[in-house]
Each structure stands twice: as C-alpha cells, then as structure tokens.
Design a protein around this motif. Sequence first.
Motif, PDB file in Angstrom:
ATOM      1  N   LEU A  41     -22.496 -24.443 -92.503  1.00  0.00           N
ATOM      2  CA  LEU A  41     -23.069 -25.710 -92.062  1.00  0.00           C
ATOM      3  C   LEU A  41     -23.282 -25.724 -90.547  1.00  0.00           C
ATOM      4  CD1 LEU A  41     -23.999 -28.542 -92.856  1.00  0.00           C
ATOM      5  CD2 LEU A  41     -21.638 -29.300 -92.582  1.00  0.00           C
ATOM      6  N   ALA A  42     -22.323 -25.208 -89.804  1.00  0.00           N
ATOM      7  CA  ALA A  42     -22.464 -25.158 -88.342  1.00  0.00           C
ATOM      8  C   ALA A  42     -23.621 -24.249 -87.921  1.00  0.00           C
ATOM      9  CB  ALA A  42     -21.156 -24.682 -87.714  1.00  0.00           C
ATOM     10  N   ALA A  43     -23.782 -23.113 -88.591  1.00  0.00           N
ATOM     11  CA  ALA A  43     -24.889 -22.211 -88.261  1.00  0.00           C
ATOM     12  C   ALA A  43     -26.231 -22.854 -88.586  1.00  0.00           C
ATOM     13  CB  ALA A  43     -24.732 -20.894 -89.009  1.00  0.00           C
ATOM     14  N   SER A  44     -26.288 -23.570 -89.686  1.00  0.00           N
ATOM     15  CA  SER A  44     -27.526 -24.251 -90.067  1.00  0.00           C
ATOM     16  C   SER A  44     -27.883 -25.340 -89.063  1.00  0.00           C
ATOM     17  CB  SER A  44     -27.367 -24.843 -91.462  1.00  0.00           C
ATOM     18  OG  SER A  44     -28.498 -25.571 -91.822  1.00  0.00           O
ATOM     19  N   ILE A  45     -26.917 -26.148 -88.705  1.00  0.00           N
ATOM     20  CA  ILE A  45     -27.159 -27.218 -87.733  1.00  0.00           C
ATOM     21  C   ILE A  45     -27.489 -26.633 -86.362  1.00  0.00           C
ATOM     22  CG2 ILE A  45     -26.044 -29.108 -86.471  1.00  0.00           C
ATOM     23  CD1 ILE A  45     -24.589 -29.782 -89.091  1.00  0.00           C
ATOM     24  N   GLY A  46     -26.799 -25.567 -85.983  1.00  0.00           N
ATOM     25  CA  GLY A  46     -27.084 -24.925 -84.703  1.00  0.00           C
ATOM     26  C   GLY A  46     -28.492 -24.377 -84.633  1.00  0.00           C
ATOM     27  N   PHE A  47     -28.946 -23.724 -85.707  1.00  0.00           N
ATOM     28  CA  PHE A  47     -30.314 -23.211 -85.722  1.00  0.00           C
ATOM     29  C   PHE A  47     -31.323 -24.343 -85.641  1.00  0.00           C
ATOM     30  CE2 PHE A  47     -34.137 -22.367 -88.209  1.00  0.00           C
ATOM     31  CZ  PHE A  47     -34.691 -21.359 -87.442  1.00  0.00           C
ATOM     32  N   VAL A  67     -42.426 -24.654 -91.499  1.00  0.00           N
ATOM     33  CA  VAL A  67     -41.695 -24.928 -92.735  1.00  0.00           C
ATOM     34  C   VAL A  67     -41.104 -23.636 -93.284  1.00  0.00           C
ATOM     35  CG1 VAL A  67     -41.949 -25.711 -95.121  1.00  0.00           C
ATOM     36  CG2 VAL A  67     -43.007 -27.000 -93.276  1.00  0.00           C
ATOM     37  N   ASN A  68     -41.858 -22.532 -93.210  1.00  0.00           N
ATOM     38  CA  ASN A  68     -41.344 -21.254 -93.691  1.00  0.00           C
ATOM     39  C   ASN A  68     -40.153 -20.778 -92.878  1.00  0.00           C
ATOM     40  OD1 ASN A  68     -43.065 -20.905 -95.809  1.00  0.00           O
ATOM     41  ND2 ASN A  68     -44.542 -19.691 -94.661  1.00  0.00           N
ATOM     42  N   SER A  69     -40.166 -20.997 -91.577  1.00  0.00           N
ATOM     43  CA  SER A  69     -39.083 -20.476 -90.742  1.00  0.00           C
ATOM     44  C   SER A  69     -37.820 -21.317 -90.818  1.00  0.00           C
ATOM     45  CB  SER A  69     -39.541 -20.376 -89.288  1.00  0.00           C
ATOM     46  OG  SER A  69     -39.738 -21.661 -88.756  1.00  0.00           O
ATOM     47  N   SER A  70     -37.940 -22.591 -91.128  1.00  0.00           N
ATOM     48  CA  SER A  70     -36.738 -23.423 -91.137  1.00  0.00           C
ATOM     49  C   SER A  70     -36.451 -24.091 -92.474  1.00  0.00           C
ATOM     50  CB  SER A  70     -36.840 -24.498 -90.057  1.00  0.00           C
ATOM     51  OG  SER A  70     -37.928 -25.347 -90.320  1.00  0.00           O
ATOM     52  N   GLY A  71     -37.338 -23.993 -93.421  1.00  0.00           N
ATOM     53  CA  GLY A  71     -37.144 -24.682 -94.695  1.00  0.00           C
ATOM     54  C   GLY A  71     -35.934 -24.206 -95.465  1.00  0.00           C
ATOM     55  N   TRP A  72     -35.772 -22.895 -95.559  1.00  0.00           N
ATOM     56  CA  TRP A  72     -34.620 -22.385 -96.319  1.00  0.00           C
ATOM     57  C   TRP A  72     -33.319 -22.658 -95.590  1.00  0.00           C
ATOM     58  CZ3 TRP A  72     -31.437 -18.483 -94.553  1.00  0.00           C
ATOM     59  CH2 TRP A  72     -31.892 -17.742 -93.477  1.00  0.00           C
ATOM     60  N   VAL A  73     -33.358 -22.751 -94.268  1.00  0.00           N
ATOM     61  CA  VAL A  73     -32.145 -23.081 -93.514  1.00  0.00           C
ATOM     62  C   VAL A  73     -31.741 -24.529 -93.787  1.00  0.00           C
ATOM     63  CG1 VAL A  73     -31.164 -23.266 -91.210  1.00  0.00           C
ATOM     64  CG2 VAL A  73     -32.692 -21.387 -91.729  1.00  0.00           C
ATOM     65  N   VAL A  74     -32.720 -25.409 -93.881  1.00  0.00           N
ATOM     66  CA  VAL A  74     -32.436 -26.811 -94.209  1.00  0.00           C
ATOM     67  C   VAL A  74     -31.822 -26.912 -95.604  1.00  0.00           C
ATOM     68  CG1 VAL A  74     -33.501 -29.055 -94.668  1.00  0.00           C
ATOM     69  CG2 VAL A  74     -34.210 -27.739 -92.681  1.00  0.00           C
ATOM     70  N   ILE A  75     -32.413 -26.207 -96.561  1.00  0.00           N
ATOM     71  CA  ILE A  75     -31.909 -26.260 -97.939  1.00  0.00           C
ATOM     72  C   ILE A  75     -30.487 -25.726 -98.015  1.00  0.00           C
ATOM     73  CG2 ILE A  75     -32.220 -25.306-100.257  1.00  0.00           C
ATOM     74  CD1 ILE A  75     -35.269 -25.468 -99.678  1.00  0.00           C
ATOM     75  N   LEU A  76     -30.217 -24.583 -97.406  1.00  0.00           N
ATOM     76  CA  LEU A  76     -28.856 -24.040 -97.432  1.00  0.00           C
ATOM     77  C   LEU A  76     -27.875 -24.923 -96.665  1.00  0.00           C
ATOM     78  CD1 LEU A  76     -29.310 -20.180 -97.107  1.00  0.00           C
ATOM     79  CD2 LEU A  76     -28.595 -21.490 -99.087  1.00  0.00           C
ATOM     80  N   GLY A  77     -28.326 -25.537 -95.577  1.00  0.00           N
ATOM     81  CA  GLY A  77     -27.466 -26.462 -94.839  1.00  0.00           C
ATOM     82  C   GLY A  77     -27.093 -27.677 -95.666  1.00  0.00           C
ATOM     83  N   LEU A  78     -28.068 -28.205 -96.407  1.00  0.00           N
ATOM     84  CA  LEU A  78     -27.781 -29.348 -97.281  1.00  0.00           C
ATOM     85  C   LEU A  78     -26.827 -28.958 -98.417  1.00  0.00           C
ATOM     86  CD1 LEU A  78     -31.297 -31.018 -97.512  1.00  0.00           C
ATOM     87  CD2 LEU A  78     -29.276 -31.874 -96.305  1.00  0.00           C
ATOM     88  N   ILE A  79     -26.997 -27.767 -98.957  1.00  0.00           N
ATOM     89  CA  ILE A  79     -26.093 -27.306-100.012  1.00  0.00           C
ATOM     90  C   ILE A  79     -24.683 -27.137 -99.454  1.00  0.00           C
ATOM     91  CG2 ILE A  79     -25.558 -25.337-101.507  1.00  0.00           C
ATOM     92  CD1 ILE A  79     -28.596 -25.063-101.964  1.00  0.00           C
ATOM     93  N   LEU A 133     -27.152 -17.261 -92.816  1.00  0.00           N
ATOM     94  CA  LEU A 133     -27.308 -18.353 -91.846  1.00  0.00           C
ATOM     95  C   LEU A 133     -26.863 -17.922 -90.456  1.00  0.00           C
ATOM     96  CD1 LEU A 133     -26.128 -21.361 -94.012  1.00  0.00           C
ATOM     97  CD2 LEU A 133     -28.423 -21.004 -93.097  1.00  0.00           C
ATOM     98  N   LEU A 134     -25.778 -17.162 -90.373  1.00  0.00           N
ATOM     99  CA  LEU A 134     -25.322 -16.678 -89.068  1.00  0.00           C
ATOM    100  C   LEU A 134     -26.315 -15.694 -88.451  1.00  0.00           C
ATOM    101  CD1 LEU A 134     -21.503 -16.216 -89.686  1.00  0.00           C
ATOM    102  CD2 LEU A 134     -22.589 -17.816 -88.105  1.00  0.00           C
ATOM    103  N   VAL A 135     -26.868 -14.816 -89.265  1.00  0.00           N
ATOM    104  CA  VAL A 135     -27.878 -13.873 -88.757  1.00  0.00           C
ATOM    105  C   VAL A 135     -29.090 -14.640 -88.249  1.00  0.00           C
ATOM    106  CG1 VAL A 135     -29.552 -12.125 -89.514  1.00  0.00           C
ATOM    107  CG2 VAL A 135     -27.141 -11.888 -90.099  1.00  0.00           C
ATOM    108  N   ARG A 136     -29.517 -15.652 -88.983  1.00  0.00           N
ATOM    109  CA  ARG A 136     -30.670 -16.454 -88.550  1.00  0.00           C
ATOM    110  C   ARG A 136     -30.393 -17.164 -87.230  1.00  0.00           C
ATOM    111  NH1 ARG A 136     -35.859 -16.599 -88.312  1.00  0.00           N
ATOM    112  NH2 ARG A 136     -36.764 -18.633 -88.597  1.00  0.00           N
ATOM    113  N   PHE A 137     -29.192 -17.728 -87.102  1.00  0.00           N
ATOM    114  CA  PHE A 137     -28.834 -18.440 -85.883  1.00  0.00           C
ATOM    115  C   PHE A 137     -28.786 -17.496 -84.680  1.00  0.00           C
ATOM    116  CE2 PHE A 137     -25.377 -19.802 -82.995  1.00  0.00           C
ATOM    117  CZ  PHE A 137     -25.967 -20.948 -82.494  1.00  0.00           C
TER     118      PHE A 137
END
Length: 106
Positions: free
Chosen positions: A15-21, A36-48, A84-88
């Motif tokens: 969750l912290a990595a998702s919010i940080g990104f 949307v492609n670059s951040s959409g999956w991060v939003v979905i995983l952050g919500l999960i 998520l950490l790799v993305r951040f």
Amino acid sequence: MLYTPTLYVLLGVGLAASIGFLALHRPRRRFRITKVNSSGWVVILGLICARSLLLLGVRGASPPEPWWDVVLSLGLLAGTTALLLVRFFSYRRYLRDHPEPPPTAS
C-alpha cells in the motif's frame, strides 16, 4: 506463527509503495491512455492492498490451512508487493535521471 504479522507487513509495504508511486506520478492529463496504462494497475493493486489490510484488521487472519496454502498466499502477496516496489523505485530513478525543465515565462 508469524503468518499474521507477515500479512500486515506485506500489505502495508504494498500500500505504501502504491501511494508513493501515485504521489510522485502526477500526470497533467490523467485520462490519456498512456497515463492510464502506466498507473492503472498500480491503483488497482493499491485498492486491493487497502481493502485486504482493512479486512485483516477487522476480521483477523484465518488460521493457516495446509502448508502449501500458506506458501501460495504469501508467495503471491510477496510477488505483487515486489512489483509495486519495483514500480515505485524505477519511477524514482526515472525522475532523477530525467528532471523536468523549469516552466518558461511567457
């Protein structure tokens, strides 16, 4: 067993990595398909992660079933947290290597 604390740590870090990104990635035009492609999956995983963390706090962890169930659930959660950490961190490195030019006065 360390099952419940491990769940808290993995979900919290995800969750912290998702919010940080999402805090670093502030696109000017949010609904362009590339944004949307670059951040959409991060939003979905952050919500999960947020939902799972909330449910874990409310209900608690169920007692672990067979060992393979625990390994599978922790492995999948560790994998998504690692993504998520790799993305951040890759986005932080991208920002460091490509600073935005200062706005020009017209």
